[in-house]
Design an enzyme around this catalytic site. Sequence first.
Site, mmCIF file in Angstrom:
data_model
loop_
_atom_site.group_PDB
_atom_site.id
_atom_site.type_symbol
_atom_site.label_atom_id
_atom_site.label_comp_id
_atom_site.label_asym_id
_atom_site.label_seq_id
_atom_site.Cartn_x
_atom_site.Cartn_y
_atom_site.Cartn_z
ATOM 1 N N HIS A 71 19.193 -14.959 -0.707
ATOM 2 C CA HIS A 71 18.582 -13.777 0.400
ATOM 3 C C HIS A 71 17.143 -13.510 -0.167
ATOM 4 O O HIS A 71 16.380 -13.832 0.934
ATOM 5 C CB HIS A 71 19.407 -12.301 0.218
ATOM 6 C CG HIS A 71 18.762 -11.440 1.039
ATOM 7 N ND1 HIS A 71 19.189 -11.319 2.453
ATOM 8 C CD2 HIS A 71 17.742 -10.521 0.841
ATOM 9 C CE1 HIS A 71 18.442 -10.224 3.151
ATOM 10 N NE2 HIS A 71 17.637 -9.646 2.138
ATOM 11 N N GLU A 72 16.878 -13.051 -1.276
ATOM 12 C CA GLU A 72 15.541 -12.776 -1.610
ATOM 13 C C GLU A 72 14.603 -13.849 -1.612
ATOM 14 O O GLU A 72 13.386 -13.761 -1.119
ATOM 15 C CB GLU A 72 15.402 -12.130 -2.959
ATOM 16 C CG GLU A 72 16.243 -10.783 -3.067
ATOM 17 C CD GLU A 72 15.710 -9.726 -2.227
ATOM 18 O OE1 GLU A 72 14.548 -9.654 -1.902
ATOM 19 O OE2 GLU A 72 16.360 -9.012 -1.659
ATOM 20 N N HIS A 85 12.945 -14.463 1.706
ATOM 21 C CA HIS A 85 11.672 -13.549 2.003
ATOM 22 C C HIS A 85 10.510 -14.492 1.104
ATOM 23 O O HIS A 85 9.321 -14.346 1.792
ATOM 24 C CB HIS A 85 11.967 -12.099 1.272
ATOM 25 C CG HIS A 85 12.585 -11.211 2.000
ATOM 26 N ND1 HIS A 85 12.355 -10.846 3.057
ATOM 27 C CD2 HIS A 85 13.658 -10.588 1.363
ATOM 28 C CE1 HIS A 85 13.329 -9.598 3.483
ATOM 29 N NE2 HIS A 85 14.021 -9.715 2.508
ATOM 30 N N HIS A 132 9.289 -16.895 3.407
ATOM 31 C CA HIS A 132 8.410 -16.454 4.652
ATOM 32 C C HIS A 132 6.949 -16.158 4.182
ATOM 33 O O HIS A 132 6.077 -16.181 5.110
ATOM 34 C CB HIS A 132 9.095 -14.844 5.107
ATOM 35 C CG HIS A 132 8.652 -14.595 6.418
ATOM 36 N ND1 HIS A 132 9.437 -13.169 6.833
ATOM 37 C CD2 HIS A 132 7.984 -14.823 7.370
ATOM 38 C CE1 HIS A 132 8.783 -13.115 7.976
ATOM 39 N NE2 HIS A 132 7.911 -14.228 8.544
#
Length: 672
Positions: A459-460, A463, A466
């Site tokens: 998940h991290e 980021h 991104h």
Amino acid sequence: MSNPFSTTSTLPYQLPPFAQIREEHFLPAFEAGFSEHLAELDSIAGNTEPPTFENTIVALERAGQALRRVALVFYNNSSSHSTEGIQAIEQEIAPKMAAHEDNIYLNGSLFERVNAVPVEGLDAESARLVQEYRQHFVRAGAQLEPAAQQRLRELNGELSRLSTDFSQRLLREMNDSAVLVTDPAELDGLTDDDLEAAGNAAKAAGHPDGYLLTLILPTAQPALETITNRETRQRLYEASVNRGFRDNDNNTTGVAARMAALRAERAALLGFENHAALATDDQTAPSLDAIHQMLDRLAKPAVLNARAEAQELEAAAGHPIEAWDWAFYSEKVRTERFDVDLAALRPYFELERVLKDGVFFAANKLYGLTFHERDDLQGYHPDVRVWEVREEDGTELGLFLGDYYTRDTKNGGAWMNSFVEQARLTGTRAVVVNNLNVSKPPAGEPTLLTYDQMRTTFHEFGHALHGLFSDVTYPLFSGTSVPRDFVEYPSQVNEMWILWPEVVNNYARHYRTGEPLPAETIDKLLAAQQWGEGFATTEYLGAALLDLAWHELTPGATVEDPLAFEQQALREAGVDYTPVPPRYRTGYFKHIFGGGYSAAYYAYIWSEVLDADTVEWFKEAGGLTRANGEHFRKELLSRGYSVDPLEAFRTFRGRAASIEPLLERRGLAEQA
């Protein structure tokens, strides 16, 4: 000695020179940064030439680089390595930073120039930048009368002090609330490695003969899944949910209530009914009503699912289920029904393999990225590792830092920060860091992740991608600088690869034998995905709706009893189911009282609508392919805020998002 923040770093990608940075550098660097930035702003505001895009908007984007250098490092450290010295600096800097923001956006001359910049003839990204600056000024109070602006300054300063106070109280409370156990029999169910880690944590805290169960930020504590002793589970659960509510110097609930009241007053000054209306005014959600409609649509079926799950848990337990029993018996039922014991899978989720053969492997297959550890580059703590990220053709893309272990100076939870943000205007490329809170194993032992920690690692990194993939001209639009209810979307999409056959078969291998996670176990994990969704959705909605309740207070309203307020808010929202407390309660809801998610915790499930629909697209389009990765990168991940996020989604997906995949995923389709 010169201050390492006084000039641009000469390290690769302008990585901050952590080896040179000392705590005593921060305050002088902030003061110098404030002065330099204000001088730059005065020069822009006082320019006698007619305002143009170049001499006003671009000048604003170039200004403040010295302040940004120190701020990005400091605010990462205040979360990741918050020593007593850092905490003292934060208490001093927080109100000064708030005052500095006011000095920018309440500068009437500067606002006049921004308003007068013509947009005719500008390219789309530049025209959007002008509009964003105008909105920033207006939302920050530029159009208020002088008396109202003065009160706004006072409110912003006090709120910044209170937010820092909340975070620092909570960090102390997290450490003080750790559960000390003297008899190892009371910890039956923990692995030998976990028991040794608890023993080391106790010794580090000054208890040479005990075992210390440290706490993570959410209500649910991982050890509740495996500890067989019910009294120990109850102690651990109560330590978790009572953080911030206890009658001591670390109580945070009064701070939270005060912040909510001040935010309501500030919203009224700015022309909004309440803080939630202000906070959601510039999000992708069309309105606060639309947010409530979505959450309300999910609440009743989620609680019904949770109650149905509770019946199965009670049958397995042979007694009524309390909140401290839920995770333990949920895992028992999962094991019995699906033959999946998540705790037994930890030997297959060794951190190094999860990273290199899972997270990095998926990024290579999708985007062609390669990762090269840079032992010659230093992070802000000895545990921090640095990788150079390169494109498929070897072109340099940026730096990725990983800080995975918990420590008593580190906030709970997991997050991504930026040290350098990509922008063509400044010629910079991204330098980003992921933070997790995994217990550090004894020396020489492997770091074995829980299933949830493995998911969080993916998940991290979503980021991080991104930020790394950002391809914008202006710093304001870089990377994750998007609305709160959009920022979680790319990270949630990246979770889809955890059980993708090609990925899981590459990383999920027993750390001793090298044997892959059996195919039948993976099939069982997939079959069991909806088990526990009643609990998961209910605890999430409890936190999201509690957040909105605090931030829909009308101006002038005060909360004298935060505990009673919380109970009433959950009851009125229909999510007051005692065995399933909110993921975060008021006392430790750092997202909204010590972070940037006030009235925005709904963002996770709002983003999940886009995420679930995107997962369907990947499956329909063939999954883990370079073509799919390039399409997602080009049309969405690289765009930052340079285009409207929902427009970027429509371009990527070919249509607006549908909620149906989310309802299916969470097992709510029939009831909703």
